[in-house]
Design an enzyme around this catalytic site. Structure first.
Site, PDB file in Angstrom:
ATOM      1  N   GLU A   1      -5.846   0.771   5.359  1.00 25.87           N
ATOM      2  CA  GLU A   1      -6.106   1.232   6.720  1.00 25.87           C
ATOM      3  C   GLU A   1      -7.264   0.465   7.363  1.00 25.87           C
ATOM      4  OE1 GLU A   1      -4.422   3.105   8.672  1.00 25.87           O
ATOM      5  OE2 GLU A   1      -2.926   3.647   7.170  1.00 25.87           O
TER       6      GLU A   1
ATOM      7  N   TRP B   1       0.819  -1.220   0.000  1.00 28.35           N
ATOM      8  CA  TRP B   1       0.000   0.000   0.000  1.00 28.35           C
ATOM      9  C   TRP B   1       0.851   1.268   0.000  1.00 28.35           C
ATOM     10  CZ3 TRP B   1      -0.634  -4.058   3.410  1.00 28.35           C
ATOM     11  CH2 TRP B   1       0.010  -3.952   4.643  1.00 28.35           C
TER      12      TRP B   1
END
Length: 360
Positions: free
Chosen positions: A39, A26
């Site tokens: 997240e 990410w």
């Protein structure tokens, strides 16, 4: 919490981050969708466990529009094993809002992001700082641990007012143009150096000279956290029912724990052999071969399941209309089982294989 102390950490922390940050999928770019998915997955879940899920999820659903349009079964299967399944449901809900209200483009302002389903102040702060270079702090457990040790602050970190004060204090020292890096550097330090379990690696810490807890040799006394209530223990009896090469599964109720997900037939208590026979008989299953019991445990946030489990082989599917009978292939490829029941399935299949009992 003194602002000048926090300002002093910015330069050494960023320099350390440049040298020591982990290579994570990410972090390949700052696309808001990618940051958001990571997240949400990382909430309550270790980085090592998330990587494979993240890569598979992005391969199957590479854009917000793909996520908004995906079927619930596909979504749950992609999430299978990660737990906290409401996270996945809220991801899809938020994606649909983004498509409906923002033409499929992720909103850039904190006030808009924090209103999306499943996104709180921490996640909104992380997305806005990392993807859009906003001065929005993301205060999670890692950050709370770093800052309370740095300042030797004994305030209960579960206090919402304290968290908000910390968020504002950090935002006051966020470096323009490096907001995303600063957010990630704090997270990284807490995850790899100022660790939650065991002794912190103070000899590797770029902030040790500034750290009050280190100077006073009180590192393990922080952070201070109110003790959680003890988990409730729940006893269950779970059945891996196999008939003519198919297994029985059913939907859970659309409320409460694991709402709406697939499960194996079960009883909310421990029962005797005679009670099992009666339970099966009431559902039209007689002359079943019941395997030796095995036990599995699964821990949720507030509940702990203690499961007594049985492989049951039968030659009739019975009359319980709540049961769906699915093949082994479909159970493994399409049906999203919560981890608790996946444990039962994995152990049950091992026992069937060991005993050379065919499920076909």
């Amino acid at each position: 919490m003194e602002a000048y102390r926090l300002e002093d950490i910015v330069k050494p922390l960023l320099e350390w981050y440049e040298q020591h940050k982990r290579v994570l999928p990410w972090r390949e770019n700052k696309d808001a969708y990618r940051v958001w998915v990571s997240e949400i997955m990382l909430q309550q879940t270790r980085v090592e466990a998330v990587i494979a899920y993240y890569n598979r999820f992005l391969k199957e659903l590479p854009t917000v529009r793909d996520l908004a349009a995906c079927g619930d079964e596909q979504l749950m299967k992609l999430w299978e094993g990660l737990g906290y399944y409401s996270r996945a449901r809220n991801l899809k809900k938020a994606a649909q809002v983004i498509c409906a209200d923002y033409q499929g483009i992720f909103p850039t302002e904190f006030d808009a992001v924090v209103k999306l389903p499943g996104i709180g102040t921490y996640t909104a702060g992380a997305i806005c700082s990392i993807a859009f270079e906003k001065k929005t702090a993301a205060v999670d457990g890692n950050v709370l641990r770093v800052i309370t040790r740095l300042t030797a602050d004994s305030t209960d970190i579960m206090d919402n007012k304290f968290r908000e004060e910390m968020k504002k204090a950090l935002e006051a020292v966020y470096p323009a143009g490096r907001c995303g890096d600063f957010t990630q550097s704090l997270m990284e330090l807490g995850a790899t150096v100022c660790v939650p379990n065991g002794e912190p690696k103070c000899g590797e810490c770029p902030l040790s000279k500034l750290c009050t807890a280190f100077r006073k040799n009180r590192q393990t006394q922080f952070p201070v956290k109110k003790k959680k209530a003890e988990r409730k223990n729940v006893k269950k009896t779970v059945f891996l029912l196999c008939c003519c090469g198919e297994f029985a599964v059913r939907r859970r109720q659309e409320e409460g724990l694991l709402r709406g997900m697939w499960e194996f037939p079960n009883i909310d208590k421990t029962v005797s052999a005679g009670e099992i026979r009666d339970w099966l008989s009431q559902r039209g299953i007689v002359n079943a071969a019941i395997g030796e019991a095995f036990e599995k445990k699964h821990i949720f946030t507030h509940v702990e399941w203690h499961m007594k489990c049985y492989v049951v082989r039968c030659d009739m599917k019975g009359n319980d209309t709540a049961w769906n009978w699915v093949t082994k292939e479909r159970l493994e490829r399409e049906i999203a089982l919560p981890t608790a029941f996946r444990k039962v399935y994995d152990e049950g299949m091992k026992r069937m294989d060991k005993e050379e009992i065919s499920y076909e």
